[in-house]
Structures are given as structure tokens and as C-alpha cells.
Design a protein around this motif. Structure first.
Motif, PDB file in Angstrom:
ATOM      1  N   GLY A 167       0.829  -1.201   0.000  1.00 31.86           N
ATOM      2  CA  GLY A 167       0.000   0.000   0.000  1.00 31.86           C
ATOM      3  C   GLY A 167       0.861   1.248   0.000  1.00 31.86           C
ATOM      4  N   GLY A 168       0.206   2.402  -0.128  1.00 31.19           N
ATOM      5  CA  GLY A 168       0.951   3.643  -0.106  1.00 31.19           C
ATOM      6  C   GLY A 168       0.163   4.786  -0.688  1.00 31.19           C
TER       7      GLY A 168
ATOM      8  N   ARG B  89       0.844  -2.172  -6.477  1.00 29.65           N
ATOM      9  CA  ARG B  89       0.666  -3.618  -6.444  1.00 29.65           C
ATOM     10  C   ARG B  89       0.657  -4.080  -5.004  1.00 29.65           C
ATOM     11  NH1 ARG B  89       4.638  -8.608  -7.803  1.00 29.65           N
ATOM     12  NH2 ARG B  89       3.160 -10.029  -8.807  1.00 29.65           N
ATOM     13  N   LEU B  90      -0.448  -4.694  -4.606  1.00 25.76           N
ATOM     14  CA  LEU B  90      -0.570  -5.240  -3.265  1.00 25.76           C
ATOM     15  C   LEU B  90      -0.214  -6.718  -3.277  1.00 25.76           C
ATOM     16  CD1 LEU B  90      -3.958  -3.643  -2.120  1.00 25.76           C
ATOM     17  CD2 LEU B  90      -1.658  -2.678  -2.011  1.00 25.76           C
ATOM     18  N   SER B  91       0.394  -7.164  -2.189  1.00 23.61           N
ATOM     19  CA  SER B  91       0.716  -8.573  -2.014  1.00 23.61           C
ATOM     20  C   SER B  91       0.184  -9.050  -0.672  1.00 23.61           C
ATOM     21  CB  SER B  91       2.229  -8.803  -2.049  1.00 23.61           C
ATOM     22  OG  SER B  91       2.783  -8.402  -3.269  1.00 23.61           O
ATOM     23  N   CYS B  92      -0.162 -10.317  -0.604  1.00 27.99           N
ATOM     24  CA  CYS B  92      -0.628 -10.910   0.653  1.00 27.99           C
ATOM     25  C   CYS B  92      -0.114 -12.337   0.708  1.00 27.99           C
ATOM     26  CB  CYS B  92      -2.142 -10.872   0.732  1.00 27.99           C
ATOM     27  SG  CYS B  92      -2.842 -11.773   2.127  1.00 27.99           S
ATOM     28  N   ALA B  93       0.702 -12.613   1.704  1.00 25.67           N
ATOM     29  CA  ALA B  93       1.283 -13.940   1.865  1.00 25.67           C
ATOM     30  C   ALA B  93       0.676 -14.643   3.068  1.00 25.67           C
ATOM     31  CB  ALA B  93       2.795 -13.831   2.029  1.00 25.67           C
TER      32      ALA B  93
ATOM     33  N   TYR C 272      -1.991 -11.447  -5.202  1.00 27.13           N
ATOM     34  CA  TYR C 272      -1.582 -10.107  -5.599  1.00 27.13           C
ATOM     35  C   TYR C 272      -2.788  -9.322  -6.126  1.00 27.13           C
ATOM     36  CZ  TYR C 272       2.891 -12.579  -5.734  1.00 27.13           C
ATOM     37  OH  TYR C 272       3.977 -13.349  -5.421  1.00 27.13           O
ATOM     38  N   LEU C 273      -2.682  -8.021  -6.033  1.00 23.83           N
ATOM     39  CA  LEU C 273      -3.669  -7.149  -6.666  1.00 23.83           C
ATOM     40  C   LEU C 273      -2.906  -6.034  -7.369  1.00 23.83           C
ATOM     41  CD1 LEU C 273      -6.747  -6.658  -7.031  1.00 23.83           C
ATOM     42  CD2 LEU C 273      -6.563  -4.997  -5.149  1.00 23.83           C
ATOM     43  N   GLN C 274      -2.898  -6.093  -8.678  1.00 18.80           N
ATOM     44  CA  GLN C 274      -2.289  -5.030  -9.478  1.00 18.80           C
ATOM     45  C   GLN C 274      -3.358  -3.981  -9.739  1.00 18.80           C
ATOM     46  OE1 GLN C 274       0.964  -4.608 -10.625  1.00 18.80           O
ATOM     47  NE2 GLN C 274       0.215  -2.593 -11.253  1.00 18.80           N
ATOM     48  N   MET C 275      -3.096  -2.758  -9.306  1.00 22.27           N
ATOM     49  CA  MET C 275      -4.071  -1.683  -9.434  1.00 22.27           C
ATOM     50  C   MET C 275      -3.509  -0.610 -10.354  1.00 22.27           C
ATOM     51  SD  MET C 275      -5.389  -1.406  -5.481  1.00 22.27           S
ATOM     52  CE  MET C 275      -3.819  -0.812  -4.857  1.00 22.27           C
TER      53      MET C 275
ATOM     54  N   ALA D 250      -8.726   3.806   0.295  1.00 20.92           N
ATOM     55  CA  ALA D 250      -9.340   2.921   1.288  1.00 20.92           C
ATOM     56  C   ALA D 250      -8.275   2.097   1.981  1.00 20.92           C
ATOM     57  CB  ALA D 250     -10.341   1.988   0.602  1.00 20.92           C
ATOM     58  N   ASP D 251      -8.693   1.409   3.022  1.00 21.69           N
ATOM     59  CA  ASP D 251      -7.872   0.348   3.603  1.00 21.69           C
ATOM     60  C   ASP D 251      -8.218  -0.936   2.854  1.00 21.69           C
ATOM     61  OD1 ASP D 251      -8.343   1.763   6.869  1.00 21.69           O
ATOM     62  OD2 ASP D 251      -6.608   1.929   5.550  1.00 21.69           O
ATOM     63  N   PHE D 252      -7.206  -1.622   2.375  1.00 21.64           N
ATOM     64  CA  PHE D 252      -7.397  -2.851   1.615  1.00 21.64           C
ATOM     65  C   PHE D 252      -7.037  -4.047   2.497  1.00 21.64           C
ATOM     66  CE2 PHE D 252      -8.156  -1.869  -2.938  1.00 21.64           C
ATOM     67  CZ  PHE D 252      -8.192  -0.488  -2.832  1.00 21.64           C
ATOM     68  N   TYR D 253      -7.908  -5.044   2.478  1.00 20.26           N
ATOM     69  CA  TYR D 253      -7.734  -6.233   3.309  1.00 20.26           C
ATOM     70  C   TYR D 253      -7.696  -7.491   2.451  1.00 20.26           C
ATOM     71  CZ  TYR D 253      -9.113  -3.141   7.124  1.00 20.26           C
ATOM     72  OH  TYR D 253      -9.186  -2.114   8.036  1.00 20.26           O
ATOM     73  N   CYS D 254      -6.748  -8.338   2.759  1.00 25.52           N
ATOM     74  CA  CYS D 254      -6.645  -9.642   2.122  1.00 25.52           C
ATOM     75  C   CYS D 254      -7.532 -10.637   2.873  1.00 25.52           C
ATOM     76  CB  CYS D 254      -5.184 -10.082   2.169  1.00 25.52           C
ATOM     77  SG  CYS D 254      -4.876 -11.740   1.618  1.00 25.52           S
TER      78      CYS D 254
END
Length: 119
Positions: A9-10, A19-23, A79-82, A91-95
Motif C-alpha cells: 500500500g501507499g 501492487r498489493l501482495s498478501c502472503a 496479488y492485486l495489481q491496481m 481505502a484500507d485494503f484487506y486480504c
């Protein structure tokens, strides 16, 4: 114990990309669907995109054509490529992931990562 850890995020200007990542880690037998949700100030949490274990995807109408969800099953990561970000994407993004641990199946959530898009 299962954990989801998000990153990426940023702050970005309108038209930019993130690009968001969630592991996922821990006692994981199998990961079923994985997804991204977001919650803007004063609004309810909403689904952004979801991907099944087989790679089928669905998106909120507001992000179709701009966001792409993908996953790396070997890394237990989604991943989420935006692209073409808009101020209304702030917004706050949640995996989220539906995970079979060795004891039960349930949904897990990440801690959230903030995305701010300036106009």
C-alpha cells in the motif's frame, strides 16, 4: 495458526499504479479462494476482487479493467495489481483467504494496508 501479511500500500497520484501482495503462512493444508476487500472511511467493507484455487476471478464493477488479481500457489500469495487509480479508490485494503488448516476450514483476514490516491 495461520497468518496473512499484506504489503504494497501507499500514496499515489491519480492515474498511477500500486501492487498489493498478501502472503499466507502457518498451518496450511490448502488455500481455497483468496480475495481483496476494501473499506473507505465511513463506508462498509466491500469486495474488490476474488480468485479461486483454479484461477477463476471476479471483480467489483468499479474496478473492472483497472485491477487484476492473481495468485502464486507455490508461495501461498495473492496479488492485486491496481492501475489507473482514482481518488475514490482510497481505502484500507484487506486480504482474505479461505484456508484448510489441519484442524478446520475458515476465513482469515490480513491486518490491512492503506491506499491513498490523490487528485
Amino acid at each position: 495458526q495461520v497468518q496473512l501479511v499484506e504489503s504494497g500500500g501507499g500514496f499515489v497520484q491519480a492515474g498511477g499504479s500500486l501492487r498489493l501482495s498478501c502472503a499466507a503462512s502457518g498451518s496450511i493444508f490448502r488455500i481455497n479462494a483468496m480475495g481483496w476487500y476494501r473499506q473507505a472511511p465511513g463506508k462498509q467493507r466491500e469486495l474488490v476482487a476474488k480468485i479461486t484455487s483454479g484461477g477463476n476471478t471476479n471483480y467489483a464493477d468499479s474496478v473492472k479493467g483497472r485491477f487484476t488479481i492473481s495468485r502464486d500457489n507455490a508461495k501461498n500469495t495473492v496479488y492485486l495489481q491496481m492501475n489507473s487509480l482514482k481518488p475514490e479508490d482510497t481505502a484500507d485494503f484487506y486480504c482474505n483467504a479461505n484456508i484448510n488448516s489441519y484442524h478446520y476450514t475458515r476465513d482469515y483476514w490480513g491486518q490491512g494496508t492503506q491506499v491513498t490516491v490523490s487528485s
